[in-house]
Structures are given as structure tokens and as C-alpha cells.
Scaffold this active site. Structure first.
Site, PDB file in Angstrom:
ATOM      1  N   ARG A  69      43.624  29.664  33.817  1.00 14.42           N
ATOM      2  CA  ARG A  69      44.197  29.566  35.174  1.00 14.42           C
ATOM      3  C   ARG A  69      45.719  29.541  35.179  1.00 14.42           C
ATOM      4  O   ARG A  69      46.352  29.071  36.119  1.00 14.42           O
ATOM      5  CB  ARG A  69      43.652  28.349  35.928  1.00 14.42           C
ATOM      6  CG  ARG A  69      42.143  28.387  36.093  1.00 14.42           C
ATOM      7  CD  ARG A  69      41.671  27.440  37.174  1.00 14.42           C
ATOM      8  NE  ARG A  69      40.225  27.473  37.253  1.00 14.42           N
ATOM      9  CZ  ARG A  69      39.417  26.694  36.523  1.00 14.42           C
ATOM     10  NH1 ARG A  69      39.943  25.812  35.695  1.00 14.42           N
ATOM     11  NH2 ARG A  69      38.133  26.796  36.636  1.00 14.42           N
ATOM     12  N   LYS A 122      56.015  39.606  39.751  1.00 15.50           N
ATOM     13  CA  LYS A 122      54.835  40.403  40.101  1.00 15.50           C
ATOM     14  C   LYS A 122      54.135  40.830  38.821  1.00 15.50           C
ATOM     15  O   LYS A 122      54.784  41.351  37.897  1.00 15.50           O
ATOM     16  CB  LYS A 122      55.242  41.651  40.879  1.00 15.50           C
ATOM     17  CG  LYS A 122      55.528  41.400  42.332  1.00 15.50           C
ATOM     18  CD  LYS A 122      55.694  42.721  43.063  1.00 15.50           C
ATOM     19  CE  LYS A 122      56.007  42.513  44.512  1.00 15.50           C
ATOM     20  NZ  LYS A 122      56.292  43.785  45.207  1.00 15.50           N
ATOM     21  N   GLU A 175      65.041  53.077  39.971  1.00 10.99           N
ATOM     22  CA  GLU A 175      65.108  51.744  40.597  1.00 10.99           C
ATOM     23  C   GLU A 175      66.564  51.307  40.777  1.00 10.99           C
ATOM     24  O   GLU A 175      66.894  50.616  41.740  1.00 10.99           O
ATOM     25  CB  GLU A 175      64.331  50.714  39.760  1.00 10.99           C
ATOM     26  CG  GLU A 175      62.830  50.970  39.641  1.00 10.99           C
ATOM     27  CD  GLU A 175      62.040  50.656  40.922  1.00 10.99           C
ATOM     28  OE1 GLU A 175      62.642  50.288  41.948  1.00 10.99           O
ATOM     29  OE2 GLU A 175      60.797  50.805  40.882  1.00 10.99           O
ATOM     30  N   LYS A 206      68.228  41.935  42.754  1.00  5.47           N
ATOM     31  CA  LYS A 206      66.817  41.568  42.904  1.00  5.47           C
ATOM     32  C   LYS A 206      66.666  40.050  43.035  1.00  5.47           C
ATOM     33  O   LYS A 206      65.843  39.568  43.829  1.00  5.47           O
ATOM     34  CB  LYS A 206      65.999  42.099  41.720  1.00  5.47           C
ATOM     35  CG  LYS A 206      64.530  41.781  41.889  1.00  5.47           C
ATOM     36  CD  LYS A 206      63.604  42.743  41.243  1.00  5.47           C
ATOM     37  CE  LYS A 206      62.175  42.354  41.593  1.00  5.47           C
ATOM     38  NZ  LYS A 206      61.176  43.117  40.879  1.00  5.47           N
ATOM     39  N   GLU A 229      56.963  38.193  49.153  1.00  5.64           N
ATOM     40  CA  GLU A 229      57.003  39.459  49.895  1.00  5.64           C
ATOM     41  C   GLU A 229      56.442  39.350  51.309  1.00  5.64           C
ATOM     42  O   GLU A 229      55.666  40.174  51.779  1.00  5.64           O
ATOM     43  CB  GLU A 229      56.239  40.550  49.114  1.00  5.64           C
ATOM     44  CG  GLU A 229      56.676  41.959  49.517  1.00  5.64           C
ATOM     45  CD  GLU A 229      56.043  43.045  48.669  1.00  5.64           C
ATOM     46  OE1 GLU A 229      56.255  43.014  47.439  1.00  5.64           O
ATOM     47  OE2 GLU A 229      55.371  43.919  49.213  1.00  5.64           O
ATOM     48  N   ARG A 283      61.521  40.810  50.845  1.00  8.92           N
ATOM     49  CA  ARG A 283      61.159  41.461  49.569  1.00  8.92           C
ATOM     50  C   ARG A 283      60.502  42.822  49.789  1.00  8.92           C
ATOM     51  O   ARG A 283      60.525  43.682  48.911  1.00  8.92           O
ATOM     52  CB  ARG A 283      60.262  40.540  48.724  1.00  8.92           C
ATOM     53  CG  ARG A 283      60.040  41.095  47.329  1.00  8.92           C
ATOM     54  CD  ARG A 283      59.518  40.080  46.346  1.00  8.92           C
ATOM     55  NE  ARG A 283      59.324  40.688  45.043  1.00  8.92           N
ATOM     56  CZ  ARG A 283      58.967  40.044  43.947  1.00  8.92           C
ATOM     57  NH1 ARG A 283      58.774  38.734  43.998  1.00  8.92           N
ATOM     58  NH2 ARG A 283      58.814  40.682  42.803  1.00  8.92           N
ATOM     59  N   ASN A 308      60.448  47.806  48.354  1.00  9.78           N
ATOM     60  CA  ASN A 308      59.479  48.900  48.295  1.00  9.78           C
ATOM     61  C   ASN A 308      60.063  50.210  48.827  1.00  9.78           C
ATOM     62  O   ASN A 308      59.324  51.185  49.016  1.00  9.78           O
ATOM     63  CB  ASN A 308      58.211  48.539  49.089  1.00  9.78           C
ATOM     64  CG  ASN A 308      57.453  47.397  48.436  1.00  9.78           C
ATOM     65  OD1 ASN A 308      57.467  47.267  47.212  1.00  9.78           O
ATOM     66  ND2 ASN A 308      56.821  46.559  49.243  1.00  9.78           N
ATOM     67  N   HIS A 314      58.721  53.621  47.835  1.00 12.10           N
ATOM     68  CA  HIS A 314      57.502  53.427  47.050  1.00 12.10           C
ATOM     69  C   HIS A 314      56.239  53.977  47.716  1.00 12.10           C
ATOM     70  O   HIS A 314      55.273  54.279  47.017  1.00 12.10           O
ATOM     71  CB  HIS A 314      57.299  51.940  46.731  1.00 12.10           C
ATOM     72  CG  HIS A 314      58.145  51.459  45.590  1.00 12.10           C
ATOM     73  ND1 HIS A 314      59.523  51.515  45.608  1.00 12.10           N
ATOM     74  CD2 HIS A 314      57.802  50.931  44.379  1.00 12.10           C
ATOM     75  CE1 HIS A 314      59.991  51.017  44.467  1.00 12.10           C
ATOM     76  NE2 HIS A 314      58.976  50.662  43.706  1.00 12.10           N
ATOM     77  N   HIS A 350      54.577  56.119  45.160  1.00 18.27           N
ATOM     78  CA  HIS A 350      53.284  55.792  44.522  1.00 18.27           C
ATOM     79  C   HIS A 350      52.295  56.936  44.705  1.00 18.27           C
ATOM     80  O   HIS A 350      51.489  57.226  43.808  1.00 18.27           O
ATOM     81  CB  HIS A 350      52.685  54.526  45.142  1.00 18.27           C
ATOM     82  CG  HIS A 350      53.177  53.257  44.500  1.00 18.27           C
ATOM     83  ND1 HIS A 350      52.828  52.011  44.960  1.00 18.27           N
ATOM     84  CD2 HIS A 350      53.972  53.049  43.427  1.00 18.27           C
ATOM     85  CE1 HIS A 350      53.405  51.083  44.200  1.00 18.27           C
ATOM     86  NE2 HIS A 350      54.105  51.694  43.271  1.00 18.27           N
ATOM     87  N   HIS A 366      57.348  56.252  36.984  1.00 18.96           N
ATOM     88  CA  HIS A 366      57.452  55.507  38.242  1.00 18.96           C
ATOM     89  C   HIS A 366      58.845  55.669  38.873  1.00 18.96           C
ATOM     90  O   HIS A 366      58.970  55.892  40.080  1.00 18.96           O
ATOM     91  CB  HIS A 366      57.156  54.027  37.964  1.00 18.96           C
ATOM     92  CG  HIS A 366      57.318  53.149  39.147  1.00 18.96           C
ATOM     93  ND1 HIS A 366      56.455  53.162  40.210  1.00 18.96           N
ATOM     94  CD2 HIS A 366      58.278  52.232  39.464  1.00 18.96           C
ATOM     95  CE1 HIS A 366      56.859  52.293  41.123  1.00 18.96           C
ATOM     96  NE2 HIS A 366      57.959  51.714  40.692  1.00 18.96           N
TER      97      HIS A 366
HETATM   98  N1  GLY Z   1      59.354  46.047  42.414  1.00 22.92           N
HETATM   99  C1  GLY Z   1      59.474  45.444  43.668  1.00 22.92           C
HETATM  100  C2  GLY Z   1      59.309  43.964  43.643  1.00 22.92           C
HETATM  101  O1  GLY Z   1      59.278  43.356  42.590  1.00 22.92           O
HETATM  102  O2  GLY Z   1      59.171  43.381  44.672  1.00 22.92           O
END
Ligand code: GLY
Length: 361
Positions: free
Chosen positions: A122, A144, A186, A227, A237, A241, A245, A248, A252, A264
Site C-alpha cells: 500500500r 504522477k 516538454e 513544474k 490536477e 495542473r 496538459n 497532450h 496522446h 511522447h
Molecule cells: N506531465 C504533466 C504533469 O505531471 O502534470
């Protein structure tokens, strides 16, 4: 020549150390950042032969027991079966809640090792040791973690902030040009979102893997700071946040349509250009911005458009996580350094794809 950026996310505060030769300091730094008696290194078949021994030596020199797993390299292995083999190896090595997972590699390794750490017992600690530009400026920071499903990229995962990130820019020198350039997708996104000065400097002097170490440290640290500011304000997010994106939704879709053969960062660059061309023609973006964004992207050696059919892009986007109800949340650039989130219906999104994609291809 080391810069330390302190992230203060709601769930955890930690340092991101960016420097030259800092991989050899990993053990000592890890000891200062987390409580652990054993470290389990997850790496892949590209990075392992280059840096695994050095990483284990650095950890053992600090008195940690070590073990490791080397998984096959590539996004197509960021899947349940690889994830399962990592968890089984962690159990076989007798990892406990006092163990730490060390993710040594690019974004795929970081995402998958991070998710393994988030799931095992966990949740145990993870330290990110990114070795690609993309992982240094983006995926290793912010917590993430995920794996892919047939239905889409990053569909299963968890938030787990690392206890420490150690980015040794010397590892960038061993990247193939195309993999280095992928990270610039990025970087370009961050510059468009938040940093006119970075935008101008990248236009004037694009970064390469042979740039001075000081330039590499500076650009990586600047991107981490951009960031960091977003993650500190909105770890989960819920709002701000989502701006990360940018590019993206289309990106994507292009990535999935290519069967993940296109990197990517390349796909984010395409998405950034396509969406900005479209929103400028809709009057949502200041005149001239799309052309400036295209020049920035092209100067980094990245593509600005795609020939993936419009209906394929729309179909992939309808399965994306950024879909909400009957539409998608789209990040729209108002001007360099200014953007907003707009909820558009799938019909509007299809129109945006028509306006912005396949224009130059
Ligand atoms: N790659 C976008 C984020 O980490 O929110």
C-alpha cells in the site's frame, strides 16, 4: 555546479537535485531524504548497462542493501505484465515498508517503478533518478505514476511524490539525439506556458546533448522550477495542473496512432502546434502566436504537424483521461506565458482538429 529545487506538494516536500556527477552522491543524498535500509533499483535494458553498476555502488557505499530488476526498454512494455514482474521481484527480494524503490531511467521506468512503489504494501518510498531530458524536466517531478492499458495511455496509476529526485545531466550525453530532442517537446511546452525568457533563449540557441554542462543544468533546473510552482499549487490536477496538459490531447492521440513509435515529446510538440494553430484561427489566441510556437518547436528539431487522419485523432481523444462528459478539457494558449482551460464538446474538438492538424503535412 549543482542546483537544488525544493518541491512543497501538499502530500510531501522533497528536493530535486540537478547537477554534474550527482549520481555518485545518490546514496548519501538518499540517506538524508528518506528512512531506508534497502534500495531496490528498477531500470531498463538501455539504461541498466550504462548506469546500474554505478548506481548500486553509490547506494552500497552509503550502507544500503541493494537489489535490482532490469525490464525491457520502451513504452510498449509499460504494461500490466511488466508491472507485475516488478512487484513479484520486490516481494522475492523481501522488500519491506523500510525499503525504497529507485527508478533509474526515463519516463517509462519512472512511471512504472513509481506505481510499483505506490502499490507495494500500500505504498513505500520512491526516489527518482531520471536519465532522459523528458524525465528530468517533467515526469520525475510531481508524483504522477502509471501504466498503460489497451484502452489508453496512463489509464491506471497513482499519485506518489518521490522522496528525492537526483538528475545527473551527464547522463544526457549518452542519449541518442532523437531521445534527447524528445525532452525538448516538454521544455517547449513549459516555455510557452510560463517563461518568455526561456522561449527566447531556446529560439536563439537550441539546447543539444553536447551543450555546456552549465547550460544543461540551468535549463533542467528552470523547467523543474516551472513544474514545481504548478505542483505546489495543485498537486492533484484539480485546476492549474491541467495546464501542463497543453498539447497532450492531440499529442496522446498521435502517439497512440503511431503505435508509440513516435516519442511522447515529439507528439506533445505536434499537439502544441496543432492546437495553437486552430485556436488562433478561432480568435482564442493572439495573432502571430502559432507561428512563433511553430518556430520554437522547429528550432528544437521537432515536428510541427501530423498526417494522422482527423477521425483517428478524435477517436483516440474520446478515450483520453482528459475527456469530461461529452467533451474534452483543452488547454488554450492566449499568448506566450498565458493560457486557460476550455471545455469543448467533441464536435468542437473535431473542428479544432480539422483547423489545426494536417495543415503543413
Ligand atoms: N506531465 C504533466 C504533469 O505531471 O502534470
Amino acid at each position: 555546479m549543482t542546483e537544488t529545487i525544493r518541491v512543497e506538494a501538499a502530500s510531501r516536500a522533497y528536493d530535486v537535485v540537478v547537477g554534474v556527477g550527482v549520481l555518485d552522491e545518490l546514496g548519501e543524498r538518499l540517506r538524508g531524504a528518506c528512512y531506508a535500509d534497502a534500495a531496490f533499483v528498477v531500470t531498463d535494458s538501455h539504461v541498466g548497462p550504462l548506469y546500474l553498476r554505478r548506481t548500486l555502488d553509490a547506494l552500497e557505499a552509503a550502507g544500503l542493501r541493494t537489489s535490482s530488476i532490469t525490464v525491457p526498454a520502451g513504452e510498449r512494455f509499460k504494461r500490466l505484465d511488466t508491472f507485475g514482474s516488478i512487484l513479484e521481484a520486490m516481494a522475492a527480494e523481501g522488500l519491506t515498508r523500510d525499503s525504497v524503490v529507485v527508478a533509474l531511467g526515463g519516463g517509462v521506468v519512472g512511471d512504472m517503478a513509481g506505481f510499483a512503489a505506490a502499490s507495494y504494501m500500500r505504498g513505500i518510498q520512491v526516489v527518482q533518478v531520471p536519465t532522459t531530458l523528458l524525465a528530468m524536466v517533467d515526469s520525475s517531478v510531481g508524483g504522477k505514476t502509471a501504466i498503460d492499458l489497451d484502452a489508453g495511455k496512463n489509464l491506471v496509476g497513482a499519485f506518489l511524490q518521490p522522496s528525492l529526485v537526483v538528475a545527473d545531466v551527464e547522463t544526457l550525453r549518452s542519449l541518442e539525439d532523437d531521445v534527447f530532442v524528445d525532452g525538448l517537446g516538454e521544455v517547449a511546452k513549459h516555455a510557452v506556458l510560463a517563461d518568455q525568457a526561456l522561449f527566447d533563449s531556446l529560439l536563439g540557441a537550441p539546447l543539444t546533448r553536447n551543450s555546456d554542462a552549465s547550460a544543461l543544468v540551468e535549463v533542467v533546473a528552470r523547467n523543474v522550477a516551472i513544474k514545481r510552482d504548478v505542483v505546489n499549487a495543485d498537486e492533484r490536477e484539480r485546476g492549474l495542473r491541467q495546464t501542463l496538459n497543453l498539447g497532450h490531447t492531440i499529442g496522446h492521440a498521435v502517439e497512440a496512432a503511431s503505435g508509440f513509435s513516435l516519442g511522447h515529446g515529439h507528439c506533445v510538440a505536434i499537439g502544441l502546434c496543432c492546437v495553437t494553430r486552430a485556436t488562433e484561427s478561432l480568435g482564442w489566441t493572439s495573432p502571430g502566436v502559432a507561428e512563433r510556437v511553430e518556430r520554437l518547436v522547429a528550432a528544437q528539431g521537432l515536428p510541427t504537424d501530423t498526417d494522422v487522419p482527423h477521425d483517428t485523432i478524435v477517436s483516440f481523444a474520446t478515450h483520453d483521461k482528459k475527456r469530461h462528459g461529452d467533451g474534452v478539457s483543452l488547454v488554450v494558449v492566449g499568448d506566450v506565458g498565458r493560457c486557460e482551460i476550455r471545455h469543448v464538446s467533441l464536435r468542437e474538438f473535431a473542428h479544432i482538429v480539422e483547423l489545426g492538424c494536417g495543415v503543413d503535412a
